[in-house]
Design a protein around this motif. Structure first.
Motif, PDB file in Angstrom:
ATOM      1  N   ALA A  11       0.752  -1.265  -0.116  1.00 10.30           N
ATOM      2  CA  ALA A  11       0.011   0.081   0.016  1.00 10.30           C
ATOM      3  C   ALA A  11       1.011   1.180   0.114  1.00 10.30           C
ATOM      4  N   CYS A  12       0.486   2.329  -0.569  1.00  7.74           N
ATOM      5  CA  CYS A  12       1.482   3.520  -0.533  1.00  7.74           C
ATOM      6  C   CYS A  12       1.256   3.967   0.612  1.00  7.74           C
ATOM      7  N   GLN A  13       0.611   3.958   1.689  1.00  7.76           N
ATOM      8  CA  GLN A  13       0.313   4.246   3.181  1.00  7.76           C
ATOM      9  C   GLN A  13       1.262   3.281   3.588  1.00  7.76           C
ATOM     10  N   HIS A  14       1.492   1.925   3.297  1.00  4.50           N
ATOM     11  CA  HIS A  14       2.411   1.064   4.118  1.00  4.50           C
ATOM     12  C   HIS A  14       3.336   0.494   3.220  1.00  4.50           C
ATOM     13  N   PRO A  15       4.366   0.754   2.421  1.00  6.82           N
ATOM     14  CA  PRO A  15       5.112   0.107   1.596  1.00  6.82           C
ATOM     15  C   PRO A  15       6.092  -0.775   2.422  1.00  6.82           C
ATOM     16  N   ASP A  16       6.430  -1.773   1.840  1.00  4.80           N
ATOM     17  CA  ASP A  16       7.297  -2.872   2.406  1.00  4.80           C
ATOM     18  C   ASP A  16       8.226  -2.218   3.287  1.00  4.80           C
ATOM     19  N   TRP A  17       8.627  -2.644   4.642  1.00  2.00           N
ATOM     20  CA  TRP A  17       9.477  -1.548   5.321  1.00  2.00           C
ATOM     21  C   TRP A  17      10.898  -1.953   4.972  1.00  2.00           C
ATOM     22  N   PHE A  18      11.262  -2.899   4.092  1.00  2.22           N
ATOM     23  CA  PHE A  18      12.553  -3.007   3.443  1.00  2.22           C
ATOM     24  C   PHE A  18      12.941  -1.871   2.445  1.00  2.22           C
ATOM     25  N   ARG A  19      11.730  -1.096   2.050  1.00  2.48           N
ATOM     26  CA  ARG A  19      12.039   0.012   1.272  1.00  2.48           C
ATOM     27  C   ARG A  19      12.453   0.980   2.358  1.00  2.48           C
ATOM     28  N   VAL A  20      13.939   1.687   2.064  1.00  2.00           N
ATOM     29  CA  VAL A  20      14.415   2.433   3.290  1.00  2.00           C
ATOM     30  C   VAL A  20      13.984   3.830   3.016  1.00  2.00           C
ATOM     31  N   PRO A  21      13.910   4.695   4.131  1.00  2.00           N
ATOM     32  CA  PRO A  21      13.445   6.035   4.067  1.00  2.00           C
ATOM     33  C   PRO A  21      14.727   6.917   3.509  1.00  2.00           C
ATOM     34  N   ARG A  22      15.631   6.449   3.468  1.00  2.00           N
ATOM     35  CA  ARG A  22      16.928   7.415   2.968  1.00  2.00           C
ATOM     36  C   ARG A  22      17.748   6.478   1.761  1.00  2.00           C
ATOM     37  N   PRO A  23      18.112   7.433   0.790  1.00  2.00           N
ATOM     38  CA  PRO A  23      19.003   6.397  -0.253  1.00  2.00           C
ATOM     39  C   PRO A  23      20.123   6.056   0.352  1.00  2.00           C
ATOM     40  N   PRO A  24      20.560   4.755  -0.082  1.00  2.00           N
ATOM     41  CA  PRO A  24      21.836   4.156   0.231  1.00  2.00           C
ATOM     42  C   PRO A  24      23.047   5.263   0.180  1.00  2.00           C
ATOM     43  N   ARG A  25      23.973   5.071   0.804  1.00  2.00           N
ATOM     44  CA  ARG A  25      25.158   5.706   0.695  1.00  2.00           C
ATOM     45  C   ARG A  25      25.677   5.958  -0.846  1.00  2.00           C
ATOM     46  N   GLY A  26      26.035   7.165  -1.127  1.00  2.00           N
ATOM     47  CA  GLY A  26      26.439   7.420  -2.698  1.00  2.00           C
ATOM     48  C   GLY A  26      25.157   7.367  -3.368  1.00  2.00           C
ATOM     49  N   MET A  27      24.024   7.329  -3.103  1.00  2.00           N
ATOM     50  CA  MET A  27      22.895   7.370  -4.219  1.00  2.00           C
ATOM     51  C   MET A  27      21.958   8.375  -4.013  1.00  2.00           C
ATOM     52  N   GLU A  28      21.617   8.857  -5.107  1.00  2.00           N
ATOM     53  CA  GLU A  28      20.587   9.980  -5.230  1.00  2.00           C
ATOM     54  C   GLU A  28      19.212   9.557  -5.754  1.00  2.00           C
ATOM     55  N   GLY A  29      18.183  10.068  -5.501  1.00  2.00           N
ATOM     56  CA  GLY A  29      16.852   9.731  -6.327  1.00  2.00           C
ATOM     57  C   GLY A  29      15.922   9.580  -5.255  1.00  2.00           C
ATOM     58  N   LEU A  30      14.902   8.314  -5.728  1.00  2.00           N
ATOM     59  CA  LEU A  30      14.062   7.716  -4.951  1.00  2.00           C
ATOM     60  C   LEU A  30      14.458   6.877  -3.789  1.00  2.00           C
ATOM     61  N   PRO A  31      14.475   6.975  -2.597  1.00  2.12           N
ATOM     62  CA  PRO A  31      14.947   5.989  -1.747  1.00  2.12           C
ATOM     63  C   PRO A  31      14.078   4.881  -1.549  1.00  2.12           C
ATOM     64  N   HIS A  32      12.841   4.748  -1.730  1.00  4.36           N
ATOM     65  CA  HIS A  32      12.073   3.689  -1.619  1.00  4.36           C
ATOM     66  C   HIS A  32      12.273   2.690  -2.784  1.00  4.36           C
ATOM     67  N   GLU A  33      12.879   3.212  -3.872  1.00  4.45           N
ATOM     68  CA  GLU A  33      13.210   2.334  -4.930  1.00  4.45           C
ATOM     69  C   GLU A  33      14.687   1.827  -5.055  1.00  4.45           C
ATOM     70  N   GLN A  34      15.312   2.360  -3.869  1.00  4.19           N
ATOM     71  CA  GLN A  34      16.835   2.100  -4.140  1.00  4.19           C
ATOM     72  C   GLN A  34      17.498   1.070  -2.893  1.00  4.19           C
ATOM     73  N   SER A  35      16.511   0.408  -2.124  1.00  7.71           N
ATOM     74  CA  SER A  35      16.800  -0.409  -1.118  1.00  7.71           C
ATOM     75  C   SER A  35      17.672  -1.572  -1.427  1.00  7.71           C
ATOM     76  N   PRO A  36      18.873  -1.928  -1.369  1.00  7.10           N
ATOM     77  CA  PRO A  36      19.533  -3.232  -1.867  1.00  7.10           C
ATOM     78  C   PRO A  36      18.836  -4.496  -1.098  1.00  7.10           C
ATOM     79  N   ALA A  37      18.207  -4.254  -0.095  1.00  4.12           N
ATOM     80  CA  ALA A  37      17.564  -5.266   0.799  1.00  4.12           C
ATOM     81  C   ALA A  37      16.286  -5.682  -0.016  1.00  4.12           C
ATOM     82  N   PHE A  38      15.605  -4.447  -0.112  1.00  2.00           N
ATOM     83  CA  PHE A  38      14.296  -4.809  -1.031  1.00  2.00           C
ATOM     84  C   PHE A  38      14.334  -5.549  -2.374  1.00  2.00           C
ATOM     85  N   ASN A  39      15.651  -4.803  -3.164  1.00  2.00           N
ATOM     86  CA  ASN A  39      15.694  -5.367  -4.350  1.00  2.00           C
ATOM     87  C   ASN A  39      16.014  -6.710  -4.611  1.00  2.00           C
TER      88      ASN A  39
END
Lengths: 412, 403
Positions: free
Chosen positions: A37-65
């Motif tokens: 849900a947009c209101q409750h995305p998978d908590w493995f999508r992180v609130p901050r981008p991983p080190r050294g990355m810019e962009g949409l943090p919720h699409e950049q989580s290595p753990a989620f991906n």
């Protein structure tokens, strides 16, 4: 065609234990529809981008991906009446629904097994609560780092005489494997009888069998097994030895006196095979410090891979201690093609570990990246459930579906 | 109507030690008929591994063997003899699954490779588990649990920064490989049930261990972050996090899993004023002042037992865990309330307590209906009953030491 290509899984799971379970099924061809849900995305999508990355943090989580490869992804707000109705439609066309919320969540949403079973009598529902859905601890919270100690693994881990230490990667993946077995076991039963059922995976119950040997020792002899560091009850040498280079190590086990004799030959000190401190296992176990010094004197001058090769040539178990940066370079894994490159929006192309199961007749493989939030809304809602395009627009306007987290993001 | 989920599935079990035996135990505990094929006079090597009662070796009394072989039947069979191979092929004819975890050389050198067995039974699923898989430069290398942990990346980030990397306790890598093997077996059997086509399933213990480190390896490929040893504090890279750490308490140890729940934690230890201290106002600040934070926590932790801490923390919605040892694990209220452990009578070992269901099914139960078998206990039942061998056949097989 994969072995499970006739199976559709509706996946409500989040974090690690649930998503890895369904990812394995997807690798064997199951169609896994991940519902966030947009209101409750998978908590493995992180609130901050991983080190050294810019962009949409919720699409950049290595753990989620890394734990949602091969899946189809949609959003549905299950607190909304239309979201619930669409979810029930999905259940109607699904074979399995998997969730790893607290045991309260699905009943509170009005979507317990009894309701889903009315929608689809053949549905298999797999629930994965940390401590189980009954008993005095049923409401307690668990994560990987609670499962692992509460299943008895942490107490066994640590340096000799030292305090217990956590494993480097909690208990979640252990639970995930049990979840996958649970789903497949229920699927087999349904394949034969046509009947669905509700399966419950309590994390601690799933992982406690891993310490069966220690439990049996206690039951038989009232003995609590001590932490042994890298040493072994019966074998010596058995340890991690410094090699040439910064923080470089090799692990090895000598499991018989014949191996010890061969080892003494390899290191060019055959006399040590007759040395009364070392000639048999019982003696070697009594002189661990001198023994380790003999081994390390030899390993410290050599490269860890060289040590592995010299010892393996003589039938002795040995291998380098590899960091997360080094595993992908290992020649064996490279030749077997274990890590695969996968391109994904927002992060680019990266290496991901494969699935360690090979079937000779049907593929088990990574076929696509983890889905972006709501990426497949149109396909699932229009093609699979038959909604008209204008209905999607209305759902999006009312935030029943979407592709953006509705607040800053979930707390870790 | 089958009474267990896997009732009707027949498994020929050539496995030994932990990984393979756990795979077939899972199948057997959910209803599959598992026939363990053991070497005459010797049996599964686990029979020779402890723990034993009073440390006295007894091939029918190994605690590890009893744990891993519930619900199985045992026959003895010499697979090296010509007659033994032909008996084995008879068994394969009406089996669904063969499971083995020899080194990759063994089945071909016994002249029992998958291709040959498939000719006998086209729907056969054959599952093989080995240390490094059947291909690649290490396929014939030897491994122990320690070596698997080292080479798969589990060990390097465990332990103190100034000390050697530490192996995880317990042979979980074996159980993990057994679970993967069960998953692959059930996938292949699903396909065989649908199509009549059998296939080969392979699992390498090494890759099974590597695959679980998806967090570490994918993080590295995304960000280049290397995971280092941080002692009792957990980290996925960067400094060790005291909010995710092992801590001593009055009667043992607990694991703090606080996340962002600092307010709740300070309430728990009766130090609500710390919430306003800039050194502890955020998880990041706490990590920066890790030693000081742990000092503040220690008096409260050391004056409470792990059970007190566990329950009061959980009621405050902080997922702190206990670090139980074996005896404490057997004593959990939760396990008692859910009747997790089961006791089964073994003819030689007496009443044996077993861990319970790894998952619970509403329609088809998990159960231990028989204890681990004695070596060759089911020779008559399987060879005479199932294969229809005559008394004379049996005498010959025994005389020739085939069984």
């Amino acid at each position: 065609m994969g072995a499970l290509s006739n199976v559709r899984v509706i996946d409500l799971t989040m974090g690690w234990a649930g998503p890895l379970a369904t990812m394995l099924l997807a690798a064997a061809g199951a169609e896994v529809i991940k519902v966030e849900a947009c209101q409750h995305p998978d908590w493995f999508r992180v609130p901050r981008p991983p080190r050294g990355m810019e962009g949409l943090p919720h699409e950049q989580s290595p753990a989620f991906n890394g734990t949602n490869l091969n899946k189809v992804g949609i959003t549905l707000n299950l607190r909304d009446a239309r979201g619930k109705a669409l979810f029930k439609q999905l259940i109607g066309v699904g074979d399995v629904v998997v969730e790893n919320y607290s045991p309260r969540a699905m009943p509170e949403l009005g979507l317990p097994y009894t309701v889903l079973q009315q929608v689809n009598p053949q549905i298999i529902m797999v629930s994965m609560p940390a401590f189980g859905a009954s008993g005095p601890w049923k409401g307690y919270i668990g994560y990987g780092q609670t499962v692992e100690p509460m299943s008895g693994l942490t107490a066994l881990t640590g340096y000799e005489g030292g305090s217990p230490l956590l494993l480097s990667n909690g208990g979640d993946p252990f639970v995930a494997l049990n979840g996958a077995v649970a789903i497949l076991t229920a699927l087999h039963h349904r394949q034969v009888t046509g009947r669905g059922q509700h399966v419950e995976v309590s994390h601690i119950e799933a992982v406690t069998p891993f310490v069966g040997g220690a439990l049996m020792d206690y039951l038989l002899n009232k003995r609590v097994r001590p932490r042994r560091g890298n040493r072994h009850r019966d074998y010596a040498p058995h340890g991690c030895y410094r090699c040439r280079g910064q923080d470089q190590w090799v692990a090895m086990t000598i499991s018989s006196d014949q191996e010890w004799q061969r080892f003494c030959g390899v290191i060019g000190r055959p006399a040590l095979a007759q040395d009364e401190r070392f000639h048999d296992a019982a003696s070697r176990l009594k002189h661990p410090v001198e023994l380790d010094a003999v081994v390390e004197e030899w390993t410290a001058q050599r490269d860890r891979y060289e040590v592995m090769q010299l010892l393996q040539e003589k039938g002795i178990a040995a291998g380098p201690v590899l960091s997360n940066a080094e595993i992908t370079d290992d020649p064996h894994l490279q030749e077997r093609g274990f890590f695969q490159e996968v391109a994904r929006a927002h992060v680019g192309t990266h290496l991901y570990p494969g699935v360690p199961i090979s079937l000779s007749g049907t593929p088990v493989t990574i076929s696509g990246p983890a889905p972006c939030l709501g990426e497949d809304n149109r396909w699932v809602l229009e093609e699979l459930l038959g909604l008209a395009p204008n209905e999607l627009a209305s759902l999006a306007a009312d935030k029943v579906i979407g592709d953006t987290p509705s607040d800053a993001g979930p707390a870790p | 109507m089958p009474d267990q989920a896997l009732s009707g599935i027949r498994v020929l079990d050539l496995t030994h030690y932990v990984a393979g035996a756990y795979c077939t135990k899972l199948l057997g505990d959910y209803g599959a008929e598992v026939i363990k094929v053991e070497r005459p006079g010797h049996g599964d090597d686990t029979r020779r591994l402890g723990p034993f009662l009073n440390d006295i070796p007894d091939i029918e009394g190994s605690g590890l063997f009893l744990h891993l072989n519930t619900n199985k039947k045992s026959v003895t069979l010499n697979l090296k003899s010509k007659r033994g191979k032909s008996v084995f092929r008879d068994l394969v004819k009406d089996s669904d699954i063969v499971a083995e975890n020899f080194s990759p050389r063994v089945m071909p050198s016994l002249r029992l490779p998958f291709q040959g067995l498939r000719e006998v039974n086209p729907a056969l699923v054959m599952t093989s588990i080995s240390s490094f898989g059947s291909t690649g430069p290490y396929s014939h290398y030897r491994a122990t649990d320690l070596v698997e942990y080292a080479m798969s990346g589990w060990m390097y980030p465990m332990g103190e920064p100034a000390r050697p990397p530490l192996q995880p306790g317990g042979p979980f890598v074996q159980y993990v490989a057994g679970l993967y093997a069960a998953i692959g077996t059930l996938m292949a059997h699903h396909w065989a049930t649908a199509t009549g086509e059998g296939q080969r399933v392979e699992v390498a213990i090494h890759e099974a261990a590597v695959s679980l480190l998806v967090y570490d390896t994918v993080t590295y490929s995304h960000t280049g972050q290397v995971r280092e040893r941080k002692g009792h504090r957990f980290t996925l890279g960067g400094p060790g996090n005291p909010l995710s750490s092992v801590q001593p308490c009055k009667d043992g140890y607990i694991v703090l899993v606080v996340g962002r729940r600092l307010t709740e934690l300070f309430q728990l230890i009766g130090r609500t004023e710390l919430r306003d201290d800039p050194k502890f106002s955020t998880p990041e600040a706490v990590t920066e002042h890790a030693d000081e934070f742990e000092e503040l926590l220690r008096p409260w932790l050391l004056s409470h037992t792990m059970e007190e801490i566990f329950h009061t923390a959980q009621r405050a919605r902080i997922p702190i865990a206990m670090v139980p040892t074996a005896g404490e694990l057997l004593d959990f209220d939760q396990h008692k309330a859910r009747e997790y452990y089961v006791e089964v009578e073994h003819p030689q070992a007496g009443a044996v307590v077993h861990t319970g269901p790894p998952f619970r099914m509403s329609a088809t139960p998990w159960q231990v209906s028989r204890p681990a078998p004695r070596l060759g206990e089911h020779n008559e039942e399987v060879y005479s009953g199932r294969l229809g061998y005559s008394r004379k056949d049996m005498e010959t097989l025994r005389a020739e030491r085939v069984i």
